[in-house]
Design an enzyme around this catalytic site. Structure first.
Site, mmCIF file in Angstrom:
data_model
loop_
_atom_site.group_PDB
_atom_site.id
_atom_site.type_symbol
_atom_site.label_atom_id
_atom_site.label_comp_id
_atom_site.label_asym_id
_atom_site.label_seq_id
_atom_site.Cartn_x
_atom_site.Cartn_y
_atom_site.Cartn_z
ATOM 1 N N GLN A 56 -2.922 0.574 -1.058
ATOM 2 C CA GLN A 56 -2.624 0.150 -1.902
ATOM 3 C C GLN A 56 -0.693 -0.348 -1.527
ATOM 4 O OE1 GLN A 56 -3.248 -3.309 -3.925
ATOM 5 N NE2 GLN A 56 -0.818 -3.692 -3.874
ATOM 6 N N LYS B 48 -8.098 -6.202 -8.141
ATOM 7 C CA LYS B 48 -9.393 -6.832 -7.138
ATOM 8 C C LYS B 48 -10.812 -5.818 -7.344
ATOM 9 C CE LYS B 48 -5.683 -6.049 -3.665
ATOM 10 N NZ LYS B 48 -4.691 -5.305 -3.215
ATOM 11 N N ASP C 224 -8.245 -4.704 4.645
ATOM 12 C CA ASP C 224 -7.051 -5.545 5.573
ATOM 13 C C ASP C 224 -6.098 -5.648 6.083
ATOM 14 O OD1 ASP C 224 -5.996 -5.586 2.340
ATOM 15 O OD2 ASP C 224 -5.385 -3.580 1.884
#
Length: 284
Positions: A96, A52, A119
């Site tokens: 995460q 990322k 997300d």
């Protein structure tokens, strides 16, 4: 049979994001910012976070990493999220997953400002997806849709079967196919006659997390097969949820593992962060 090249489609998406980021800098002197929070030292999570960060470099974003020790408390993590919510130079926040077992990932996701939830896991964003009035889409299902569009694979009127009902992939995948007028069946561990249901599919999406689960006798001749799985086979080799070698010759299109859906997830994250930046700065 045509292999859907996720690396190629992902590179095209990132290039479009890079150009728009350049334009943002030139026109408004604004650079999109993404904060990535990782707790503990899970090796797979570390790989994802590094990927990322690399993607942020490619598209020209500012990225900040917050690597917290495994013993971080719920309160400490929530405090960090609250701080990032108020940072004007951070447009997207990504925590995460999975988190260490003593932490409540649901509470952490709900603490993220929905406008910065790139997300698209927050209940507000999930609800918007249900209504079809969304700002952001979950990265993996949105990446799958991007691939279908890139290869001019129509969804409208098609029989679509999704194997797996997770909140991250299966459920939103079903909704996105439905929004494009597919006829959608979501299968799971309690589905009766699973192979029979799968054989009806014009578009079959496997997101079950079991190596080589989808066999040739589950696939209709000429079907489009999308493999979301990231598994290890009996030899420890990376593979997907689809028995690729035995299934591929029955398909019109199929995604490989690796090099299929995986790269799309990160390029969609970049797309979401750019959109978050524009929304927060009232830029069309």
């Amino acid at each position: 049979m045509q292999i859907i090249d996720g690396k190629k489609v992902s590179a095209e998406v990132k290039e479009r994001v890079r150009q728009q980021t350049l334009q943002l800098k030139n026109d408004y002197n604004i650079t999109p910012g993404l904060a990535v929070v990782i707790v503990g030292d899970d090796p797979a999570s570390r790989v994802y976070v590094n990927n990322k960060k690399k993607a942020c470099e490619v598209v020209g974003f500012k990225s900040e990493e917050y690597a917290l020790p495994a013993k971080t408390t719920q309160e400490e993590l929530l405090d960090l999220v609250k701080t990032l919510n108020t940072k004007e130079d951070i447009n997207g926040i990504l925590v995460q997953l999975p988190l260490p077992k003593h932490l409540d990932d649901k509470a952490v996701i709900e603490a993220i400002d929905p406008k910065k939830d790139v997300d698209a896991f927050h209940a507000v964003n999930v609800g918007k997806i249900m209504l079809g009035e969304y700002d952001f889409l979950p990265c993996t299902p949105a990446g799958v849709m991007e691939m279908l569009h890139s290869y001019d694979i129509p969804v409208e009127g098609k029989e679509c079967v999704v194997i797996g009902r997770s909140n991250i992939v299966g459920k939103p995948m079903g909704m996105l196919l439905l929004h494009e007028n597919g006829t959608v069946t979501i299968c799971h561990s309690r589905t009766k006659n699973l192979a029979e249901v799968c054989r009806r599919a014009d578009i079959l999406v496997a997101a079950v997390g079991i190596p080589k689960f989808v066999k040739a006798d589950m696939v209709k001749e000429g079907a489009v097969v999308i493999d979301v799985g990231m598994d290890r086979d009996e030899n420890g080799k990376l593979c997907g949820d689809v028995d690729f070698e035995n299934v591929k010759d029955k398909c019109s299109f199929i995604t490989p593992v690796p090099g299929g859906v995986g790269p799309m997830t990160i390029s969609t994250l970049m797309k979401n962060t750019l959109k978050a930046c524009k929304l927060q700065n009232n830029i069309e």
